[in-house]
Design a protein around this motif. Structure first.
Motif, PDB file in Angstrom:
ATOM      1  N   VAL A  76      -2.641   3.825  -3.087  1.00 45.93           N
ATOM      2  CA  VAL A  76      -2.554   2.684  -4.173  1.00 45.93           C
ATOM      3  C   VAL A  76      -1.923   1.687  -3.820  1.00 45.93           C
ATOM      4  O   VAL A  76      -1.283   1.479  -2.358  1.00 45.93           O
ATOM      5  CB  VAL A  76      -2.069   3.238  -5.481  1.00 45.93           C
ATOM      6  N   ARG A  77      -2.342   0.469  -4.540  1.00 44.27           N
ATOM      7  CA  ARG A  77      -1.672  -0.667  -3.993  1.00 44.27           C
ATOM      8  C   ARG A  77      -0.686  -1.148  -5.584  1.00 44.27           C
ATOM      9  O   ARG A  77      -1.019  -1.383  -7.381  1.00 44.27           O
ATOM     10  CB  ARG A  77      -2.221  -1.294  -3.941  1.00 44.27           C
ATOM     11  N   TRP A 108       0.519  -1.578   0.412  1.00 42.32           N
ATOM     12  CA  TRP A 108       0.155  -0.218   0.340  1.00 42.32           C
ATOM     13  C   TRP A 108       0.941   1.278   0.129  1.00 42.32           C
ATOM     14  O   TRP A 108       2.004   1.608   0.798  1.00 42.32           O
ATOM     15  CB  TRP A 108      -0.897  -0.088   0.909  1.00 42.32           C
ATOM     16  N   VAL A 147      -1.308   7.136 -12.097  1.00 40.30           N
ATOM     17  CA  VAL A 147      -0.787   5.813 -11.424  1.00 40.30           C
ATOM     18  C   VAL A 147      -1.311   4.343 -12.999  1.00 40.30           C
ATOM     19  O   VAL A 147      -0.932   3.360 -12.348  1.00 40.30           O
ATOM     20  CB  VAL A 147      -1.953   5.568 -10.142  1.00 40.30           C
ATOM     21  N   LEU A 163      -2.235   0.666 -11.705  1.00 39.63           N
ATOM     22  CA  LEU A 163      -2.047   0.289 -10.235  1.00 39.63           C
ATOM     23  C   LEU A 163      -3.644   0.774  -9.631  1.00 39.63           C
ATOM     24  O   LEU A 163      -4.867   1.960 -10.334  1.00 39.63           O
ATOM     25  CB  LEU A 163      -0.965   1.637  -9.709  1.00 39.63           C
ATOM     26  N   ARG A 164      -3.852  -0.218  -9.176  1.00 45.30           N
ATOM     27  CA  ARG A 164      -5.459  -0.224  -7.677  1.00 45.30           C
ATOM     28  C   ARG A 164      -5.381   1.200  -7.273  1.00 45.30           C
ATOM     29  O   ARG A 164      -4.236   1.625  -6.444  1.00 45.30           O
ATOM     30  CB  ARG A 164      -5.054  -2.166  -7.248  1.00 45.30           C
ATOM     31  N   VAL A 165      -5.872   2.099  -6.996  1.00 40.74           N
ATOM     32  CA  VAL A 165      -6.632   2.480  -6.590  1.00 40.74           C
ATOM     33  C   VAL A 165      -7.539   1.844  -5.372  1.00 40.74           C
ATOM     34  O   VAL A 165      -8.717   2.007  -5.881  1.00 40.74           O
ATOM     35  CB  VAL A 165      -6.882   4.209  -7.420  1.00 40.74           C
TER      36      VAL A 165
END
Length: 222
Positions: free
Chosen positions: A165-166, A70, A88, A91-93
């Protein structure tokens, strides 16, 4: 001691032993205490935070290329949700942070959790507006700030200041190298979602992380 009191004492001791035994067999889970935090500390020099954020992206002694982290991305300037998504990439938000800029007025940071899709991120401004609308019904200065911020957010304004983000450290380093990302700070890979605090580095904070002035007029509602 009267012999008539012995049955009461024995019963009390037996009950205490039962309670202790039940407590050992079924312990109360300890409250989870988290010290994880993303973002600068109050009063921290901006240069020190930027160094600290960059250091968080360095590979561990035993790097795990597949581990995801994270991370907080603080933007170089307020942006739209679309600009955030372009920044981003894949990337996962998980959270989007908004703050409506008003010269010499302190406005709130509104953090909105989002689902793993573009539409949720793009709708987050409307959700933030609705949240502030519920708090901006008065006539005092704070209510005026809330109402104005809600009105601006309802239009999808250029008000995104950061996001959680991750991704892998390699992906996060690539994000940190983009022109619109001012800082990217990662937590250890074992950090638990929802168990850490977040506070972005604001674009207006250039030397030390302190609140700005709050002596300007609140604009009339658009």
């Amino acid at each position: 001691m009267s012999s008539r009191r012995w049955p009461t004492i024995v019963a009390a001791v037996a009950l205490t032993g039962t309670v202790v035994a039940l407590g050992v067999a079924n312990p109360v889970p300890p409250a989870r205490v988290s010290t994880d935090r993303l973002g600068p500390d109050a009063g921290e020099p901006v240069a020190a935070y930027l160094d600290r954020a960059n250091a968080s992206l360095v590979e561990d002694a035993v790097p795990d290329a597949g581990a995801e982290h994270w991370a907080l991305v603080s933007l170089d300037a307020p942006a739209t949700a679309s600009t955030l998504l372009d920044t981003v990439g894949d990337l996962r938000v998980s959270q989007v942070m908004f703050r409506v800029p008003i010269e010499r007025v302190q406005t709130p940071i509104v953090t909105i959790p989002v689902a793993a899709n573009r539409e949720s991120v793009e709708r987050a401004s409307t959700v933030a507006s609705a949240r502030l609308s519920m708090a901006g019904a008065g006539v005092d200065r704070q209510s005026q700030v809330m109402a104005y911020s809600a009105a601006r957010l309802s239009t999808g304004c250029t008000c995104v200041v950061g996001a959680v983000v991750r991704g892998s450290l390699a992906q996060l380093r690539a994000l940190a190298a983009t022109p619109t990302a001012r800082a990217v700070e990662a937590l250890p890979a074992d950090a638990v979602a929802g168990a850490f605090a977040v506070s972005p580095l604001l674009p207006s904070q250039t030397t030390v992380v302190v609140p700005g002035p709050d002596d300007g007029p609140v604009p009339a509602l658009p």
